[in-house]
Write an enzyme that holds these catalytic residues in place. Structure first.
Site, mmCIF file in Angstrom:
data_model
loop_
_atom_site.group_PDB
_atom_site.id
_atom_site.type_symbol
_atom_site.label_atom_id
_atom_site.label_comp_id
_atom_site.label_asym_id
_atom_site.label_seq_id
_atom_site.Cartn_x
_atom_site.Cartn_y
_atom_site.Cartn_z
ATOM 1 N N GLU A 155 -19.635 39.046 -61.911
ATOM 2 C CA GLU A 155 -20.149 39.508 -63.205
ATOM 3 C C GLU A 155 -19.868 38.431 -64.244
ATOM 4 O O GLU A 155 -19.229 37.415 -63.946
ATOM 5 C CB GLU A 155 -19.479 40.828 -63.605
ATOM 6 C CG GLU A 155 -19.925 42.010 -62.758
ATOM 7 C CD GLU A 155 -19.271 43.306 -63.180
ATOM 8 O OE1 GLU A 155 -19.612 43.807 -64.263
ATOM 9 O OE2 GLU A 155 -18.414 43.796 -62.443
ATOM 10 N N HIS A 168 -21.634 46.688 -74.344
ATOM 11 C CA HIS A 168 -22.219 46.219 -73.079
ATOM 12 C C HIS A 168 -23.640 45.751 -73.373
ATOM 13 O O HIS A 168 -24.409 46.474 -74.016
ATOM 14 C CB HIS A 168 -22.220 47.340 -72.040
ATOM 15 C CG HIS A 168 -22.442 46.832 -70.653
ATOM 16 N ND1 HIS A 168 -23.658 46.346 -70.224
ATOM 17 C CD2 HIS A 168 -21.601 46.699 -69.601
ATOM 18 C CE1 HIS A 168 -23.549 45.941 -68.971
ATOM 19 N NE2 HIS A 168 -22.311 46.149 -68.566
ATOM 20 N N ARG A 211 -19.409 39.179 -72.010
ATOM 21 C CA ARG A 211 -20.208 40.198 -72.706
ATOM 22 C C ARG A 211 -20.363 40.016 -74.203
ATOM 23 O O ARG A 211 -21.396 40.341 -74.763
ATOM 24 C CB ARG A 211 -19.535 41.550 -72.502
ATOM 25 C CG ARG A 211 -20.019 42.177 -71.282
ATOM 26 C CD ARG A 211 -19.357 43.468 -71.037
ATOM 27 N NE ARG A 211 -19.400 43.615 -69.603
ATOM 28 C CZ ARG A 211 -18.644 44.412 -68.910
ATOM 29 N NH1 ARG A 211 -17.763 45.179 -69.527
ATOM 30 N NH2 ARG A 211 -18.762 44.474 -67.620
ATOM 31 N N HIS A 257 -19.138 50.107 -75.365
ATOM 32 C CA HIS A 257 -18.745 50.218 -73.955
ATOM 33 C C HIS A 257 -17.241 50.354 -73.757
ATOM 34 O O HIS A 257 -16.795 51.155 -72.939
ATOM 35 C CB HIS A 257 -19.260 48.982 -73.225
ATOM 36 C CG HIS A 257 -19.038 48.998 -71.751
ATOM 37 N ND1 HIS A 257 -19.592 49.960 -70.929
ATOM 38 C CD2 HIS A 257 -18.312 48.167 -70.924
ATOM 39 C CE1 HIS A 257 -19.234 49.720 -69.668
ATOM 40 N NE2 HIS A 257 -18.451 48.657 -69.649
ATOM 41 N N ARG A 276 -12.926 41.928 -73.308
ATOM 42 C CA ARG A 276 -12.469 42.146 -71.917
ATOM 43 C C ARG A 276 -13.387 41.476 -70.906
ATOM 44 O O ARG A 276 -14.614 41.553 -71.014
ATOM 45 C CB ARG A 276 -12.410 43.645 -71.616
ATOM 46 C CG ARG A 276 -12.145 43.940 -70.148
ATOM 47 C CD ARG A 276 -11.976 45.399 -69.881
ATOM 48 N NE ARG A 276 -13.158 46.170 -70.114
ATOM 49 C CZ ARG A 276 -14.155 46.335 -69.239
ATOM 50 N NH1 ARG A 276 -14.136 45.727 -68.056
ATOM 51 N NH2 ARG A 276 -15.182 47.096 -69.536
HETATM 52 C C1 SIN Z 1 -20.640 46.866 -65.423
HETATM 53 O O1 SIN Z 1 -20.795 47.205 -64.248
HETATM 54 O O2 SIN Z 1 -21.385 46.078 -65.989
HETATM 55 C C2 SIN Z 1 -19.490 47.434 -66.180
HETATM 56 C C3 SIN Z 1 -18.221 47.082 -65.540
HETATM 57 C C4 SIN Z 1 -17.164 46.870 -66.589
HETATM 58 O O3 SIN Z 1 -17.226 47.461 -67.656
HETATM 59 O O4 SIN Z 1 -16.291 46.047 -66.360
#
Ligand code: SIN
Length: 500
Positions: free
Chosen positions: A114, A230, A280, A341, A376
């Site tokens: 990610e 998010h 993010r 988020h 985060r």
């Molecule tokens: C996501 O799957 O994008 C969210 C996971 C997270 O908040 O770390």
């Protein structure tokens, strides 16, 4: 009728459940939730659990550096090291309890990637159903434990503090029974704060209850201004609910692009090196800018260059949900926009989950442990639940003292009205969306502060013994803590972007 236990855990998300699983079975544990145990923010987590699954500290370094970089180096480095270095132990503990993660055909763990991660190190379960699978498995496992008791539909209203120590909590069960739970140790594990905003990926029960309770008890708070948005919540023009469906960052981890309404791939302007896999804060701020420049309220997630069959298998929940909304992953552009988020700050604790008040712990999203800094890193939140849930339980096991507080607390009589506080909640959400979201300025923050202070004053003047009342009180308190911290921090850093 008052109740007694050794360890009271408020909240049944991953942090609360994992702490309960690790409390010595000789102690009686109450797990309290204001709704049903199946509801929590943890269960909505899609991406997974970030973890360097080995005991070699040298191999942990890149996860540590990614976490610090994503957090704009406002993290406490010793907390980040503690988080990453304890990852293997807690994840192994979870797996040994019987919780499963996705494996390849040879039985090896499958990893995804990610934003902000320099390698594939994220464990997942059920493709994109990690939170739901992990929480359900864990709940089913600890249900069988004789020392653990679930109290559902029981809202924790306020902590009981006597002689400077927490000795339990006042609760309201089924909107009717008002009583005290006396406990030797109390853990707040109430999760997030999404309902404070007009749109969120959170479960709408996330009303900042632990934050409000801890504030009234006198806890310290830190980094409350760092609210993470998010980048890719599903956008719909006709959305009625304030809860928005999350499209995991792992979709971008598997190669999806972002495009503005002119179909341009815009991340090249904001983070040419990491593009869609920048952390993010950077991606959400870029989307905000693109929406502003194109006079629109969404952008697109583009998976049309990826195989729909692969996407359906890898992201079954997202695939199905989008299909119901009329979008096929792999064929259609998916409209998305940022939504609240995660709260990166919270109730200040040490590495063992202890707050500054004796016998009171805070773990999971409601806690500030120092790991996230100004933003985060993806999939560090479930890891944080595990590491600090385990640490709090271990500390409780090691420091437990017998001797129960007498039932001396006098429960105040409070009037009871059928108010639902909807107009006030809407007002809080509107102000937070307008002035305390991705972009902030002094004038808007001051206006919001005054508005929230007035709401709080009015609520406090007319106490009401209902879940709605306490939720609304907690929402306004949480919103105020965020707004005051946002006012105090004049620089732009991480997910706090000040334009003046
Ligand atoms: C996501 O799957 O994008 C969210 C996971 C997270 O908040 O770390």
């Amino acid at each position: 009728m008052n109740k007694h236990c050794d360890v009271l855990i408020i909240g049944t998300g991953l942090a609360g459940l994992f702490a309960a699983a690790n409390v010595d079975p000789k102690y009686k544990v109450f797990l309290v939730t204001k709704t049903k145990t199946k509801n929590s923010n943890s269960r909505l987590a899609q991406g997974g659990i970030a973890c360097e699954y080995n005991e070699n500290k040298e191999l942990h370094e890149s996860h540590i550096q990614d976490t610090l970089r994503a957090g704009a180096y406002l993290n406490e480095e010793k907390s980040v090291r503690y988080l990453v270095d304890n990852g293997y132990k807690v994840l192994k503990n979870l797996i040994d309890l019987g919780v499963n993660f996705d494996l390849d055909e040879f039985g090896n763990f499958l990893f995804t990637r990610e934003g902000g991660h320099s390698t594939r190190r994220i464990f997942h379960s059920g493709g994109d159903a990690t939170g739901r699978k992990v929480v359900e498995d864990l709940r089913n496992i600890i249900r069988l434990r004789k020392n653990i008791h679930f109290l559902q539909d029981t809202m924790a209203l306020d902590l009981i503090k006597e002689d400077g120590k927490i000795v339990g909590c006042i609760v309201l069960e089924n909107e009717a029974e008002h009583y005290a739970i006396y406990s030797k140790k109390t853990i707040i594990a109430t999760g997030g704060i999404g309902s404070v905003y007009g749109s969120t990926t959170n479960d709408l029960n996330a009303t900042g209850d632990g934050i409000g309770m801890a504030y009234r008890a006198g806890c310290e708070f830190k980094n409350m201004e760092f609210v993470q948005f998010h980048p890719t919540a599903l956008y719909s023009e006709h959305q009625i609910s304030r809860q928005r469906f999350l499209i995991s960052e792992a979709v971008r981890g598997e190669g999806a692009y972002l495009r503005n309404v002119e179909k341009e791939r815009f991340m090249i302007k904001y983070d040419p090196e990491r593009m869609e896999l920048a952390p993010r804060d950077i991606v959400s701020q870029a989307i905000y800018r693109e929406m502003y420049d194109t006079w629109t309220d969404h952008v697109y997630l583009d998976t049309t260059h990826l195989d729909p069959k692969f996407l359906e298998k890898r992201f079954p929940t997202i695939f199905e949900y989008c299909k119901k909304q009329g979008y096929i992953l792999g064929l259609d552009l998916i409209p998305v926009a940022p939504a609240e988020h995660f709260l990166c700050g919270g109730i200040k604790t040490d590495l063992l989950g202890r707050t500054k008040i004796d016998n009171l712990y805070a773990i999971g999203e409601c806690a500030y442990t120092g790991v996230h800094g100004a933003n985060r890193l993806a999939s560090n939140s479930l890891l944080e639940c595990l590491v600090f849930g385990f640490s709090a339980a271990k500390n409780i096991n090691e420091t437990f003292k017998n001797g129960m507080k007498e039932d001396t607390y006098v429960i105040k009589e409070i009037a009871n009205y059928n108010y639902n506080y909807k107009p006030i909640r809407k007002k809080i959400g509107d102000y937070m969306d307008e002035h305390v979201s991705i972009v902030r300025n002094e004038q808007g923050l001051k206006l919001t502060k005054t508005t929230l202070e007035n709401i709080k004053k009015n609520l406090e003047k007319y106490p009401n013994l209902t879940k709605y009342y306490y939720e609304t009180l907690n929402m306004v308190q949480t919103a105020l803590l965020i707004t005051n911290s946002a006012l105090a921090r004049e620089e732009s850093i991480g997910c706090h972007l000040r334009i003046k």
